[in-house]
Design an enzyme around this catalytic site. Structure first.
Site, PDB file in Angstrom:
ATOM      1  N   PRO A  10       0.802  -1.224   0.000  1.00 30.97           N
ATOM      2  CA  PRO A  10       0.000   0.000   0.000  1.00 30.97           C
ATOM      3  C   PRO A  10       0.834   1.273   0.000  1.00 30.97           C
ATOM      4  O   PRO A  10       1.875   1.344   0.652  1.00 30.97           O
ATOM      5  CB  PRO A  10      -0.820  -0.107   1.289  1.00 30.97           C
ATOM      6  CG  PRO A  10      -0.084  -1.073   2.141  1.00 30.97           C
ATOM      7  CD  PRO A  10       0.571  -2.037   1.198  1.00 30.97           C
ATOM      8  N   ASN A  11       0.329   2.240  -0.734  1.00 25.46           N
ATOM      9  CA  ASN A  11       0.866   3.614  -0.821  1.00 25.46           C
ATOM     10  C   ASN A  11       2.151   3.722  -1.645  1.00 25.46           C
ATOM     11  O   ASN A  11       2.613   4.837  -1.894  1.00 25.46           O
ATOM     12  CB  ASN A  11       1.073   4.227   0.582  1.00 25.46           C
ATOM     13  CG  ASN A  11      -0.214   4.249   1.371  1.00 25.46           C
ATOM     14  OD1 ASN A  11      -1.216   4.755   0.872  1.00 25.46           O
ATOM     15  ND2 ASN A  11      -0.214   3.701   2.568  1.00 25.46           N
ATOM     16  N   ARG A  18       4.991  11.113  -2.273  1.00 24.83           N
ATOM     17  CA  ARG A  18       4.738  10.827  -0.871  1.00 24.83           C
ATOM     18  C   ARG A  18       5.996  11.049  -0.025  1.00 24.83           C
ATOM     19  O   ARG A  18       7.014  10.399  -0.261  1.00 24.83           O
ATOM     20  CB  ARG A  18       4.331   9.359  -0.819  1.00 24.83           C
ATOM     21  CG  ARG A  18       4.200   8.772   0.526  1.00 24.83           C
ATOM     22  CD  ARG A  18       4.043   7.262   0.404  1.00 24.83           C
ATOM     23  NE  ARG A  18       3.839   6.724   1.717  1.00 24.83           N
ATOM     24  CZ  ARG A  18       4.183   5.503   2.088  1.00 24.83           C
ATOM     25  NH1 ARG A  18       4.715   4.677   1.225  1.00 24.83           N
ATOM     26  NH2 ARG A  18       3.994   5.098   3.313  1.00 24.83           N
ATOM     27  N   TYR A  23      11.186   8.994   1.473  1.00 18.71           N
ATOM     28  CA  TYR A  23      11.172   7.954   0.437  1.00 18.71           C
ATOM     29  C   TYR A  23      11.881   8.361  -0.858  1.00 18.71           C
ATOM     30  O   TYR A  23      11.996   7.538  -1.771  1.00 18.71           O
ATOM     31  CB  TYR A  23       9.727   7.538   0.138  1.00 18.71           C
ATOM     32  CG  TYR A  23       9.030   6.935   1.342  1.00 18.71           C
ATOM     33  CD1 TYR A  23       9.506   5.758   1.910  1.00 18.71           C
ATOM     34  CD2 TYR A  23       7.923   7.548   1.926  1.00 18.71           C
ATOM     35  CE1 TYR A  23       8.897   5.205   3.027  1.00 18.71           C
ATOM     36  CE2 TYR A  23       7.300   6.994   3.035  1.00 18.71           C
ATOM     37  CZ  TYR A  23       7.790   5.830   3.586  1.00 18.71           C
ATOM     38  OH  TYR A  23       7.195   5.280   4.682  1.00 18.71           O
ATOM     39  N   ASN A  74       8.232  -5.421  -0.814  1.00 18.28           N
ATOM     40  CA  ASN A  74       8.097  -4.256   0.047  1.00 18.28           C
ATOM     41  C   ASN A  74       6.616  -4.186   0.386  1.00 18.28           C
ATOM     42  O   ASN A  74       5.803  -3.696  -0.400  1.00 18.28           O
ATOM     43  CB  ASN A  74       8.551  -2.972  -0.655  1.00 18.28           C
ATOM     44  CG  ASN A  74       8.454  -1.778   0.283  1.00 18.28           C
ATOM     45  OD1 ASN A  74       7.915  -1.893   1.396  1.00 18.28           O
ATOM     46  ND2 ASN A  74       8.966  -0.631  -0.144  1.00 18.28           N
ATOM     47  N   ALA A  77       3.022  -0.774   4.810  1.00 18.43           N
ATOM     48  CA  ALA A  77       2.477  -0.827   6.164  1.00 18.43           C
ATOM     49  C   ALA A  77       2.034  -2.235   6.570  1.00 18.43           C
ATOM     50  O   ALA A  77       2.019  -2.556   7.769  1.00 18.43           O
ATOM     51  CB  ALA A  77       1.303   0.147   6.271  1.00 18.43           C
ATOM     52  N   HIS A  80       3.936  -4.481   9.068  1.00 18.85           N
ATOM     53  CA  HIS A  80       3.854  -4.346  10.529  1.00 18.85           C
ATOM     54  C   HIS A  80       2.557  -4.937  11.100  1.00 18.85           C
ATOM     55  O   HIS A  80       2.350  -4.898  12.309  1.00 18.85           O
ATOM     56  CB  HIS A  80       3.971  -2.861  10.902  1.00 18.85           C
ATOM     57  CG  HIS A  80       5.055  -2.144  10.142  1.00 18.85           C
ATOM     58  ND1 HIS A  80       6.386  -2.506  10.240  1.00 18.85           N
ATOM     59  CD2 HIS A  80       5.008  -1.127   9.231  1.00 18.85           C
ATOM     60  CE1 HIS A  80       7.109  -1.718   9.431  1.00 18.85           C
ATOM     61  NE2 HIS A  80       6.296  -0.884   8.812  1.00 18.85           N
ATOM     62  N   ASP A  87       1.932 -15.830   6.697  1.00 18.99           N
ATOM     63  CA  ASP A  87       1.569 -17.224   6.402  1.00 18.99           C
ATOM     64  C   ASP A  87       1.766 -17.542   4.920  1.00 18.99           C
ATOM     65  O   ASP A  87       2.242 -18.631   4.573  1.00 18.99           O
ATOM     66  CB  ASP A  87       0.112 -17.496   6.807  1.00 18.99           C
ATOM     67  CG  ASP A  87      -0.075 -17.548   8.320  1.00 18.99           C
ATOM     68  OD1 ASP A  87       0.943 -17.599   9.054  1.00 18.99           O
ATOM     69  OD2 ASP A  87      -1.231 -17.521   8.781  1.00 18.99           O
ATOM     70  N   GLU A  98      12.452  -9.494   2.251  1.00 20.01           N
ATOM     71  CA  GLU A  98      11.659  -8.313   2.620  1.00 20.01           C
ATOM     72  C   GLU A  98      12.544  -7.084   2.426  1.00 20.01           C
ATOM     73  O   GLU A  98      13.718  -7.115   2.802  1.00 20.01           O
ATOM     74  CB  GLU A  98      11.257  -8.434   4.096  1.00 20.01           C
ATOM     75  CG  GLU A  98      10.680  -7.150   4.698  1.00 20.01           C
ATOM     76  CD  GLU A  98      10.515  -7.233   6.213  1.00 20.01           C
ATOM     77  OE1 GLU A  98      10.504  -8.356   6.786  1.00 20.01           O
ATOM     78  OE2 GLU A  98      10.429  -6.166   6.845  1.00 20.01           O
ATOM     79  N   HIS A 100      12.724  -2.528   2.363  1.00 19.64           N
ATOM     80  CA  HIS A 100      12.127  -1.202   2.598  1.00 19.64           C
ATOM     81  C   HIS A 100      13.070  -0.131   2.082  1.00 19.64           C
ATOM     82  O   HIS A 100      14.297  -0.255   2.218  1.00 19.64           O
ATOM     83  CB  HIS A 100      11.879  -0.972   4.092  1.00 19.64           C
ATOM     84  CG  HIS A 100      11.024  -2.027   4.685  1.00 19.64           C
ATOM     85  ND1 HIS A 100       9.663  -2.044   4.527  1.00 19.64           N
ATOM     86  CD2 HIS A 100      11.338  -3.147   5.379  1.00 19.64           C
ATOM     87  CE1 HIS A 100       9.171  -3.118   5.112  1.00 19.64           C
ATOM     88  NE2 HIS A 100      10.169  -3.817   5.636  1.00 19.64           N
ATOM     89  N   SER A 102      13.126   2.971   3.355  1.00 20.61           N
ATOM     90  CA  SER A 102      13.620   3.688   4.534  1.00 20.61           C
ATOM     91  C   SER A 102      14.202   2.702   5.549  1.00 20.61           C
ATOM     92  O   SER A 102      13.905   1.501   5.502  1.00 20.61           O
ATOM     93  CB  SER A 102      12.472   4.473   5.183  1.00 20.61           C
ATOM     94  OG  SER A 102      11.464   3.587   5.646  1.00 20.61           O
ATOM     95  N   ARG A 107      12.887   4.853  12.681  1.00 20.56           N
ATOM     96  CA  ARG A 107      11.615   5.568  12.628  1.00 20.56           C
ATOM     97  C   ARG A 107      10.724   5.187  13.822  1.00 20.56           C
ATOM     98  O   ARG A 107      11.225   4.708  14.831  1.00 20.56           O
ATOM     99  CB  ARG A 107      10.953   5.292  11.268  1.00 20.56           C
ATOM    100  CG  ARG A 107      11.844   5.741  10.097  1.00 20.56           C
ATOM    101  CD  ARG A 107      11.206   5.493   8.757  1.00 20.56           C
ATOM    102  NE  ARG A 107       9.974   6.257   8.602  1.00 20.56           N
ATOM    103  CZ  ARG A 107       9.048   6.015   7.687  1.00 20.56           C
ATOM    104  NH1 ARG A 107       9.239   5.033   6.811  1.00 20.56           N
ATOM    105  NH2 ARG A 107       7.958   6.749   7.632  1.00 20.56           N
ATOM    106  N   ARG A 111       7.115   0.734  13.514  1.00 16.32           N
ATOM    107  CA  ARG A 111       7.767   0.215  12.300  1.00 16.32           C
ATOM    108  C   ARG A 111       8.927  -0.724  12.629  1.00 16.32           C
ATOM    109  O   ARG A 111       9.531  -1.302  11.737  1.00 16.32           O
ATOM    110  CB  ARG A 111       8.277   1.366  11.430  1.00 16.32           C
ATOM    111  CG  ARG A 111       7.190   2.242  10.887  1.00 16.32           C
ATOM    112  CD  ARG A 111       7.738   3.259   9.893  1.00 16.32           C
ATOM    113  NE  ARG A 111       6.875   4.416   9.848  1.00 16.32           N
ATOM    114  CZ  ARG A 111       5.772   4.518   9.093  1.00 16.32           C
ATOM    115  NH1 ARG A 111       5.408   3.544   8.310  1.00 16.32           N
ATOM    116  NH2 ARG A 111       5.027   5.613   9.118  1.00 16.32           N
TER     117      ARG A 111
HETATM  118  C1  DQA Z   1       8.203   1.193   3.801  1.00 21.27           C
HETATM  119  C2  DQA Z   1       8.267   1.368   5.333  1.00 21.27           C
HETATM  120  C3  DQA Z   1       6.901   1.096   5.943  1.00 21.27           C
HETATM  121  O1  DQA Z   1       6.971   1.274   7.353  1.00 21.27           O
HETATM  122  C4  DQA Z   1       5.869   2.054   5.389  1.00 21.27           C
HETATM  123  O2  DQA Z   1       4.593   1.754   5.902  1.00 21.27           O
HETATM  124  C5  DQA Z   1       5.859   2.077   3.904  1.00 21.27           C
HETATM  125  C6  DQA Z   1       7.120   2.059   3.180  1.00 21.27           C
HETATM  126  C7  DQA Z   1       9.550   1.554   3.121  1.00 21.27           C
HETATM  127  O3  DQA Z   1       9.738   1.149   1.975  1.00 21.27           O
HETATM  128  O4  DQA Z   1      10.375   2.244   3.722  1.00 21.27           O
HETATM  129  O5  DQA Z   1       4.797   2.211   3.274  1.00 21.27           O
HETATM  130  O6  DQA Z   1       7.932  -0.173   3.524  1.00 21.27           O
END
Ligand code: DQA
Length: 149
Positions: A10-11, A18, A23, A74, A77, A80, A87, A98, A100, A102, A107, A111
């Protein structure tokens, strides 16, 4: 050779707009090109996807079991919060990383917890778009090691 699935939660469709101080200003399209170029240099291909819906990500991980050589995720959110993603990754039975953009550990406390970390081979965070490149390199190492048996 099956593609590496690069899955975005998401996002992440809003990258570039953003919170650029956190980011960066690369868009998700820019990230996709970096992934494709880097994968090609390693002799891999990439299937790059993004969704704001947890169920889509879970479905894609199920699909990866048969159709992908490995998964870079990635999960945004959902990292978390999602037992469902944990699963699904456990069940995928292929190498997974995994990642990210950031450094989540620098942070907010919420997170610092990843529900998916125990279900993947490893975690990369804090290197901006290079986190994707590093994740693909890590998967290349895992795929090569598995081939050697
Ligand atoms: C993120 C870090 C997550 O905590 C956050 O919710 C994101 C982006 C990152 O790529 O740094 O949406 O996954």
């Amino acid at each position: 050779m099956k593609p590496v699935f690069v899955l975005n939660g998401p996002n992440l469709n809003l990258l570039g707009l953003r919170e650029p101080a956190i980011y960066g200003d690369a868009t998700l399209k820019d990230v996709e090109s970096r992934c494709r170029d880097h994968a090609r240099a390693l002799g891999l291909s990439v299937d790059f996807r993004q969704s704001n819906h947890e169920g889509d990500l879970i479905g894609w991980i199920h699909e990866a079991r048969d159709k992908a050589s490995a998964i870079a995720i990635n999960a945004g959110a959902y990292t978390h919060t999602s037992v469902g993603l944990h699963d699904a990754l456990k069940a995928a039975d292929i190498p997974s990383v995994e990642l990210h953009l950031s450094n989540v550990h620098k942070r907010e406390a919420f997170r610092h917890v990843s529900l998916i970390a125990p279900a993947v081979n490893g975690v990369i965070c804090g290197f901006g778009v290079d986190s994707y490149v590093l994740a693909i390199t890590a998967l290349h190492c895992l795929i090569s090691a598995a081939k050697k048996g």
